[in-house]
Design a protein around this motif. Structure first.
Motif, short mmCIF file in Angstrom:
data_model
loop_
_atom_site.label_atom_id
_atom_site.label_comp_id
_atom_site.label_asym_id
_atom_site.label_seq_id
_atom_site.Cartn_x
_atom_site.Cartn_y
_atom_site.Cartn_z
N SER A 23 0.89 -1.23 -0.15
CA SER A 23 -0.04 -0.14 -0.04
C SER A 23 0.88 1.40 -0.18
O SER A 23 2.05 1.16 0.27
N SER A 24 0.20 2.26 -0.35
CA SER A 24 0.79 3.75 -0.24
C SER A 24 -0.07 4.65 0.47
O SER A 24 -1.21 4.67 0.17
N ARG A 25 0.67 5.64 1.26
CA ARG A 25 -0.26 6.59 1.61
C ARG A 25 -0.32 7.69 0.86
O ARG A 25 0.32 8.23 0.06
N MET A 26 -1.50 8.31 0.85
CA MET A 26 -1.65 9.79 0.15
C MET A 26 -2.58 10.68 1.00
O MET A 26 -3.39 10.30 1.80
N THR A 27 -2.55 12.03 0.79
CA THR A 27 -3.29 12.86 1.14
C THR A 27 -3.83 13.84 0.10
O THR A 27 -3.26 14.08 -1.05
N VAL A 28 -5.29 14.08 0.29
CA VAL A 28 -6.15 14.59 -0.73
C VAL A 28 -6.47 16.07 0.07
O VAL A 28 -6.98 16.01 0.96
N ALA A 29 -6.24 17.11 -0.87
CA ALA A 29 -6.74 18.31 -0.20
C ALA A 29 -8.17 18.73 -0.39
O ALA A 29 -8.75 17.96 -1.26
N ASP A 30 -8.71 19.37 0.34
CA ASP A 30 -10.11 19.75 0.41
C ASP A 30 -10.87 20.01 -0.94
O ASP A 30 -10.27 20.57 -1.70
N GLY A 31 -11.78 19.18 -1.23
CA GLY A 31 -12.65 19.49 -2.44
C GLY A 31 -11.85 18.63 -3.65
O GLY A 31 -12.34 18.66 -4.67
N ARG A 32 -10.66 18.02 -3.48
CA ARG A 32 -10.11 17.45 -4.73
C ARG A 32 -10.59 16.17 -4.56
O ARG A 32 -10.77 15.31 -3.98
N SER A 33 -10.76 15.81 -5.98
CA SER A 33 -11.22 14.52 -6.28
C SER A 33 -10.36 13.61 -6.72
O SER A 33 -9.13 13.87 -7.22
N PHE A 34 -10.23 12.29 -5.99
CA PHE A 34 -9.36 11.13 -6.31
C PHE A 34 -9.76 10.03 -6.88
O PHE A 34 -8.99 9.13 -7.30
N ILE A 35 -11.26 9.89 -7.13
CA ILE A 35 -11.43 8.81 -7.85
C ILE A 35 -12.47 9.42 -8.97
O ILE A 35 -13.72 10.31 -8.45
N GLU A 36 -12.47 9.15 -10.19
CA GLU A 36 -13.13 9.66 -11.33
C GLU A 36 -14.02 8.55 -11.55
O GLU A 36 -13.76 7.52 -11.98
N GLU A 37 -15.50 9.14 -11.71
CA GLU A 37 -16.40 7.97 -11.97
C GLU A 37 -16.22 7.39 -13.39
O GLU A 37 -16.17 8.37 -14.29
#
Lengths: 223, 223
Positions: A23-37
């Motif tokens: 696994s790898s860690r990640m940080t997502v900023a407010d409002g940022r999309s990280f899975i695209e339908e």
DNA sequence: TACCAGACTTGATTCAGGTCAAGGTGATGG
DNA sequence: CCATCACCTTGACCTGAATCAAGTCTGGTA
């Protein structure tokens, strides 16, 4: 989605380093999309901090939020080759990403993990069943009441007859898109609940359920 | 729920007799309920013939049909200790019943079955996601159009621009409870589609989609 | 061939929730 | 300390779907 899938539970007698390897860690900023339908699905995710919203869109922009996820929740079960939903951070969030290939190595090594994942999917299915009933058959008032009760089931409230303090980290737009309503309706109903002394609104994000059991009754459509 | 889970696919290289040992066949008469919502969940089911409807109820009788299942479909994933839904035969149906204990013996013997079940749950989750969007965000017209398209995706239609013959074995009440509408609205919209020459209605249960691609367009809200 | 019961359709009317349009509120920055 | 902006609330009005109320069709029975 999927609460407290401390993924480790099913392999805690084993080498946690193996897990970390895959696994790898990640940080997502407010409002940022990280899975695209609709995008090809390569990874599973576990939310390790913050919150996340999951949604589907219609071509003209109408949005249905299909769930909120937070620490310990698992994302990506509703995906075969491509994701059936989009996901976006609600506030800043941290995630653990498991590429499918690595996940497969893990399930081979720890067969009980596979069972754990199915359990998680089952739990999620049961929740969705309830949510379909909400969206298909409940009134606006019942929906908002259900939402409030859902939020406080997250915490383990000590006494159902005592007031419960809730924190609603998502904007009204998100609540509306989750409940299949408009922001105006959500706002009006919260105001009505306040007027009826069912809740008190300290601030936009901070609400106290003054009579949780009455709200439950409304939520179940038994007014 | 869950299409063509020929449960055997994941163990076809093994002893089918073992499978038969762990299951029992049953027949359910039209309209008969065989899963009680909220009852303790002891079994999984596979539909082997006929059709079945799954639903949840509100205390005052409002009903949401959460899915229809037919030959090959799998029931019972959305259940941990108790069933999250009720189930009832739509016409007479035949089922294969797998007690949980037996199922566990099977997954121990054939580990790939566990994976198969998770896959099935995932597929179901993705479907439900779409259905939540339908219930939360689509208009009545879009819902009925989506329902028709869904029905013909079941068959493998040869050419999407050619007319498709459909058979709707469920009464209007069920369609309405599936789409979160009333029977009157469903009826009116089908009549409107007929007037617009999008469909022709041979009999109550037998409908032909004259312009499937236009109906798809409506279903996606792109009118 | 006529009758009946249940399921469906159609029409008239109502109403819950959406839409449109002002205000309020509170956090941020100058 | 005020301006700004984004978000939320409130009000007036509208509309899509529900409700209420007749019909109509169908298949089964005699």
């Amino acid at each position: 989605m999927g609460r407290r899938l401390s993924i480790c539970n099913s392999i805690d007698d084993c080498d946690l380093a193996v897990l970390a390897n895959e696994s790898s860690r990640m940080t997502v900023a407010d409002g940022r999309s990280f899975i695209e339908e609709g995008a090809p699905a390569h990874d599973f995710f576990v939310v390790t901090g913050g919150r996340v919203k999951l949604f589907t869109l219609l071509p003209d922009g109408r949005r249905q939020i299909t769930g909120f996820a937070e620490g310990g929740d698992f994302l990506g079960l509703a995906a075969s080759t491509s994701y059936a939903f989009g996901a976006e951070a609600l506030g800043s969030a941290t995630l653990c990403r498991f590429p499918h290939a690595g996940m497969q190595r893990l399930t081979e090594r720890f067969p009980s993990l596979e069972h754990r994942l199915r359990e998680e999917a089952s739990r999620e299915l049961a929740l969705m069943q309830a949510r379909m009933t909400l969206l298909g058959r409940k009134t606006a008032r019942e929906r908002v009441a259900t939402f409030l009760i859902e939020r406080c089931t997250h915490l383990d409230r000590p006494d159902p007859t005592r007031p419960v303090e809730l924190d609603l980290p998502m904007p009204r737009t998100d609540i509306a898109d989750y409940l299949g309503l408009t922001i105006e309706t959500v706002s009006r109903i919260l105001s009505a609940f306040k007027k009826e002394k069912l809740i008190s609104i300290r601030s936009i994000t901070h609400i106290t359920l003054l009579m949780p059991e009455r709200i439950s009754t409304i939520a179940e459509g038994m007014e």
